[in-house]
Design a protein around this motif. Structure first.
Motif, PDB file in Angstrom:
ATOM      1  N   ALA A  50       0.831  -1.200   0.000  1.00 43.62           N
ATOM      2  CA  ALA A  50       0.000   0.000   0.000  1.00 43.62           C
ATOM      3  C   ALA A  50       0.867   1.253   0.000  1.00 43.62           C
ATOM      4  O   ALA A  50       0.562   2.241  -0.670  1.00 43.62           O
ATOM      5  CB  ALA A  50      -0.936  -0.003   1.202  1.00 43.62           C
ATOM      6  N   ARG A  51       1.948   1.209   0.769  1.00 44.27           N
ATOM      7  CA  ARG A  51       2.872   2.346   0.800  1.00 44.27           C
ATOM      8  C   ARG A  51       3.521   2.545  -0.565  1.00 44.27           C
ATOM      9  O   ARG A  51       3.651   3.677  -1.050  1.00 44.27           O
ATOM     10  CB  ARG A  51       3.929   2.131   1.879  1.00 44.27           C
ATOM     11  CG  ARG A  51       4.855   3.304   2.058  1.00 44.27           C
ATOM     12  CD  ARG A  51       5.741   3.144   3.266  1.00 44.27           C
ATOM     13  NE  ARG A  51       4.899   3.292   4.457  1.00 44.27           N
ATOM     14  CZ  ARG A  51       5.045   2.586   5.570  1.00 44.27           C
ATOM     15  NH1 ARG A  51       5.988   1.684   5.651  1.00 44.27           N
ATOM     16  NH2 ARG A  51       4.254   2.773   6.596  1.00 44.27           N
ATOM     17  N   LEU A  52       3.924   1.453  -1.204  1.00 47.38           N
ATOM     18  CA  LEU A  52       4.504   1.538  -2.541  1.00 47.38           C
ATOM     19  C   LEU A  52       3.482   2.089  -3.540  1.00 47.38           C
ATOM     20  O   LEU A  52       3.820   2.909  -4.400  1.00 47.38           O
ATOM     21  CB  LEU A  52       4.991   0.155  -2.984  1.00 47.38           C
ATOM     22  CG  LEU A  52       5.626   0.076  -4.363  1.00 47.38           C
ATOM     23  CD1 LEU A  52       6.903   0.889  -4.413  1.00 47.38           C
ATOM     24  CD2 LEU A  52       5.901  -1.378  -4.726  1.00 47.38           C
ATOM     25  N   GLY A  53       2.226   1.654  -3.411  1.00 46.12           N
ATOM     26  CA  GLY A  53       1.168   2.170  -4.290  1.00 46.12           C
ATOM     27  C   GLY A  53       0.942   3.652  -4.095  1.00 46.12           C
ATOM     28  O   GLY A  53       0.729   4.400  -5.065  1.00 46.12           O
ATOM     29  N   ALA A  54       1.008   4.117  -2.847  1.00 47.06           N
ATOM     30  CA  ALA A  54       0.828   5.544  -2.578  1.00 47.06           C
ATOM     31  C   ALA A  54       1.963   6.357  -3.185  1.00 47.06           C
ATOM     32  O   ALA A  54       1.733   7.425  -3.775  1.00 47.06           O
ATOM     33  CB  ALA A  54       0.748   5.781  -1.081  1.00 47.06           C
ATOM     34  N   ILE A  55       3.180   5.852  -3.062  1.00 43.26           N
ATOM     35  CA  ILE A  55       4.329   6.550  -3.659  1.00 43.26           C
ATOM     36  C   ILE A  55       4.194   6.577  -5.179  1.00 43.26           C
ATOM     37  O   ILE A  55       4.472   7.594  -5.823  1.00 43.26           O
ATOM     38  CB  ILE A  55       5.646   5.875  -3.224  1.00 43.26           C
ATOM     39  CG1 ILE A  55       5.874   6.109  -1.736  1.00 43.26           C
ATOM     40  CG2 ILE A  55       6.822   6.373  -4.041  1.00 43.26           C
ATOM     41  CD1 ILE A  55       7.014   5.308  -1.145  1.00 43.26           C
ATOM     42  N   LEU A  56       3.729   5.481  -5.746  1.00 46.15           N
ATOM     43  CA  LEU A  56       3.536   5.418  -7.196  1.00 46.15           C
ATOM     44  C   LEU A  56       2.475   6.415  -7.650  1.00 46.15           C
ATOM     45  O   LEU A  56       2.645   7.109  -8.665  1.00 46.15           O
ATOM     46  CB  LEU A  56       3.152   3.997  -7.615  1.00 46.15           C
ATOM     47  CG  LEU A  56       3.002   3.751  -9.105  1.00 46.15           C
ATOM     48  CD1 LEU A  56       4.333   3.943  -9.803  1.00 46.15           C
ATOM     49  CD2 LEU A  56       2.474   2.347  -9.349  1.00 46.15           C
TER      50      LEU A  56
END
Length: 73
Positions: A50-56
């Motif tokens: 989820a954190r990676l998705g938010a950064i993306l």
């Protein structure tokens, strides 16, 4: 003609800025919405994903906002 009047209207800096702001908001909303649809399908639900998705999403939105600014101005 009508199209020349429209061209003159959209050539004003304030109108270009307002168009850029609304286009940027819409672009971010679409990108974040796609992320949420992907999460609803069961992908990227863990904390790290989820954190990676938010950064993306933030990265893609920033690139899109800059691209819209170049295209509109």
């Amino acid at each position: 003609t009508f199209f020349q009047a429209i061209e003159v209207f959209f050539d004003k800096p304030l109108i270009k800025f307002v168009l850029w702001v609304f286009s940027s908001a819409l672009t971010y909303h679409i990108i974040a919405g796609v992320r949420h649809i992907i999460m609803d399908l069961g992908f990227g639900e863990g904390l790290e994903n989820a954190r990676l998705g938010a950064i993306l999403v933030i990265t893609l939105a920033t690139l899109s906002v800059v691209g819209l600014g170049v295209w509109i101005w």
